[in-house]
Design a protein around this motif. Structure first.
Motif, PDB file in Angstrom:
ATOM      1  N   GLN A  19       0.817  -1.203   0.000  1.00  0.00           N
ATOM      2  CA  GLN A  19       0.000   0.000   0.000  1.00  0.00           C
ATOM      3  C   GLN A  19       0.857   1.260   0.000  1.00  0.00           C
ATOM      4  O   GLN A  19       0.478   2.275  -0.594  1.00  0.00           O
ATOM      5  CB  GLN A  19      -0.961  -0.012   1.190  1.00  0.00           C
ATOM      6  N   SER A  20       2.025   1.188   0.635  1.00  0.00           N
ATOM      7  CA  SER A  20       2.936   2.339   0.620  1.00  0.00           C
ATOM      8  C   SER A  20       3.512   2.547  -0.775  1.00  0.00           C
ATOM      9  O   SER A  20       3.639   3.689  -1.241  1.00  0.00           O
ATOM     10  CB  SER A  20       4.064   2.138   1.640  1.00  0.00           C
ATOM     11  N   CYS A  21       3.855   1.458  -1.446  1.00  0.00           N
ATOM     12  CA  CYS A  21       4.332   1.567  -2.823  1.00  0.00           C
ATOM     13  C   CYS A  21       3.289   2.261  -3.696  1.00  0.00           C
ATOM     14  O   CYS A  21       3.608   3.164  -4.485  1.00  0.00           O
ATOM     15  CB  CYS A  21       4.637   0.180  -3.388  1.00  0.00           C
ATOM     16  N   LEU A  22       2.041   1.837  -3.561  1.00  0.00           N
ATOM     17  CA  LEU A  22       0.966   2.432  -4.345  1.00  0.00           C
ATOM     18  C   LEU A  22       0.768   3.903  -3.986  1.00  0.00           C
ATOM     19  O   LEU A  22       0.560   4.752  -4.865  1.00  0.00           O
ATOM     20  CB  LEU A  22      -0.327   1.649  -4.121  1.00  0.00           C
ATOM     21  N   LYS A  23       0.839   4.218  -2.707  1.00  0.00           N
ATOM     22  CA  LYS A  23       0.651   5.599  -2.252  1.00  0.00           C
ATOM     23  C   LYS A  23       1.706   6.523  -2.842  1.00  0.00           C
ATOM     24  O   LYS A  23       1.385   7.585  -3.407  1.00  0.00           O
ATOM     25  CB  LYS A  23       0.697   5.651  -0.730  1.00  0.00           C
ATOM     26  N   PHE A  24       2.983   6.134  -2.706  1.00  0.00           N
ATOM     27  CA  PHE A  24       4.064   6.985  -3.203  1.00  0.00           C
ATOM     28  C   PHE A  24       3.964   7.146  -4.719  1.00  0.00           C
ATOM     29  O   PHE A  24       4.171   8.234  -5.252  1.00  0.00           O
ATOM     30  CB  PHE A  24       5.420   6.398  -2.806  1.00  0.00           C
ATOM     31  N   ALA A  25       3.643   6.057  -5.409  1.00  0.00           N
ATOM     32  CA  ALA A  25       3.529   6.124  -6.866  1.00  0.00           C
ATOM     33  C   ALA A  25       2.380   7.037  -7.284  1.00  0.00           C
ATOM     34  O   ALA A  25       2.502   7.820  -8.239  1.00  0.00           O
ATOM     35  CB  ALA A  25       3.338   4.728  -7.442  1.00  0.00           C
ATOM     36  N   ARG A  26       1.254   6.946  -6.595  1.00  0.00           N
ATOM     37  CA  ARG A  26       0.105   7.785  -6.918  1.00  0.00           C
ATOM     38  C   ARG A  26       0.391   9.261  -6.702  1.00  0.00           C
ATOM     39  O   ARG A  26      -0.221  10.125  -7.323  1.00  0.00           O
ATOM     40  CB  ARG A  26      -1.102   7.353  -6.089  1.00  0.00           C
ATOM     41  N   LYS A  27       1.340   9.536  -5.808  1.00  0.00           N
ATOM     42  CA  LYS A  27       1.739  10.918  -5.550  1.00  0.00           C
ATOM     43  C   LYS A  27       2.827  11.398  -6.506  1.00  0.00           C
ATOM     44  O   LYS A  27       3.323  12.520  -6.390  1.00  0.00           O
ATOM     45  CB  LYS A  27       2.199  11.056  -4.096  1.00  0.00           C
ATOM     46  N   GLY A  28       3.212  10.536  -7.440  1.00  0.00           N
ATOM     47  CA  GLY A  28       4.156  10.948  -8.460  1.00  0.00           C
ATOM     48  C   GLY A  28       5.596  10.544  -8.241  1.00  0.00           C
ATOM     49  O   GLY A  28       6.476  10.911  -9.035  1.00  0.00           O
ATOM     50  N   ASP A  29       5.873   9.788  -7.182  1.00  0.00           N
ATOM     51  CA  ASP A  29       7.244   9.335  -6.924  1.00  0.00           C
ATOM     52  C   ASP A  29       7.563   8.087  -7.746  1.00  0.00           C
ATOM     53  O   ASP A  29       6.671   7.288  -8.065  1.00  0.00           O
ATOM     54  CB  ASP A  29       7.433   9.017  -5.441  1.00  0.00           C
ATOM     55  N   GLN A  30       8.824   7.912  -8.074  1.00  0.00           N
ATOM     56  CA  GLN A  30       9.292   6.665  -8.657  1.00  0.00           C
ATOM     57  C   GLN A  30       9.561   5.701  -7.503  1.00  0.00           C
ATOM     58  O   GLN A  30      10.149   6.082  -6.486  1.00  0.00           O
ATOM     59  CB  GLN A  30      10.556   6.913  -9.474  1.00  0.00           C
TER      60      GLN A  30
END
Length: 249
Positions: A19-30
């Motif tokens: 879920q953290s991976c998805l969160k960071f990605a959704r916020k535009g992080d690689q």
């Protein structure tokens, strides 16, 4: 043009990590997804890609320093930097202390404690080398401060993570690197399956405000908030994300 952040997340194949991976990605992080489970780790990458995000999977056993070091090197080779290191991988099996098998004890220590130490060291060195004022976030637990039956080895690791967080924050602050801990309570992830099997999960839920399991998405939100520059005053602290477990009953 704003440079995208790069976040490395261990234990990214499931639970809080996914879920953290998805969160960071959704916020535009690689995002670099690290996990021992290659199939589910790649599933996390595929989920991110399906939403238009950018991610890389690196199969990693965090109990081995050379693999954690290789994870960081591969991250920088691919994306050129590392801004966030989330040392999240962890295991735990409820076992009475006198029934504790030593091989299980050592495995829990190797992953939960040594894995975090390796992540701090490897990521911290690379951030210093690249002059990146990054943040290292460590998953600890309410069981780092509270005793619970059948959790002897897990307690030892989370108590250690609490102090490693404080110690590393002190030493890395001159480089502009923050180190913080996040302490969940009872989160609905695979790690609590043993408690469900033993029929004690309802007693644990009763210690939480609202009498419910915390969802991994809630922890992902908390971790993301801690990673932001707006949270720069939080350093060397363990943030309780336990819905009152440590203070309620």
């Amino acid at each position: 043009m704003t440079t995208k952040r790069v976040a490395v997340i261990t234990g990214g194949a499931s639970g809080i990590g996914r879920q953290s991976c998805l969160k960071f990605a959704r916020k535009g992080d690689q995002v670099v997804v690290a996990d021992f489970d290659g199939v589910r780790g790649q599933e996390t990458v595929d989920l991110i890609a399906a939403e238009g995000g950018e991610a890389l999977f690196v199969q990693t056993d965090v109990s081995k320093f050379e693999q954690v070091e290789a994870l960081i090197e591969e991250t920088v080779n691919r994306f050129g930097r590392i801004d966030v290191m989330f040392n999240n991988a962890g295991i735990g099996t409820p076992t009475p202390v006198l029934d504790q098998k030593l091989e299980d004890y050592h495995r829990i220590i190797d992953i939960n404690q040594h894995g975090v130490a390796y992540g701090i060291i490897a990521a911290g060195k690379k951030m210093r080398e690249l002059n990146i004022k990054g943040v290292i976030i460590n998953t600890t637990s309410v069981f780092g401060v509270l005793a619970s039956p059948g959790t002897f080895a897990y307690h030892a690791t989370k108590g250690a993570v609490n102090m490693m967080t404080k110690s590393a924050a002190l030493e890395l602050s001159p480089y502009g690197i923050r180190v913080v801990g996040v302490a969940p309570g009872v989160v609905d992830t695979p790690i609590i399956q043993g408690y469900k099997d033993k029929g004690i999960i309802d007693a644990m839920k009763a210690k939480v405000m609202g009498n419910k399991l915390t969802q991994p998405e809630q922890l992902a939100d908390a971790v993301y908030l801690l990673s932001l520059e707006e949270a720069s005053a939080i350093n060397g602290s363990v943030v309780m994300a336990d819905e009152g477990y440590a203070s309620f009953k």
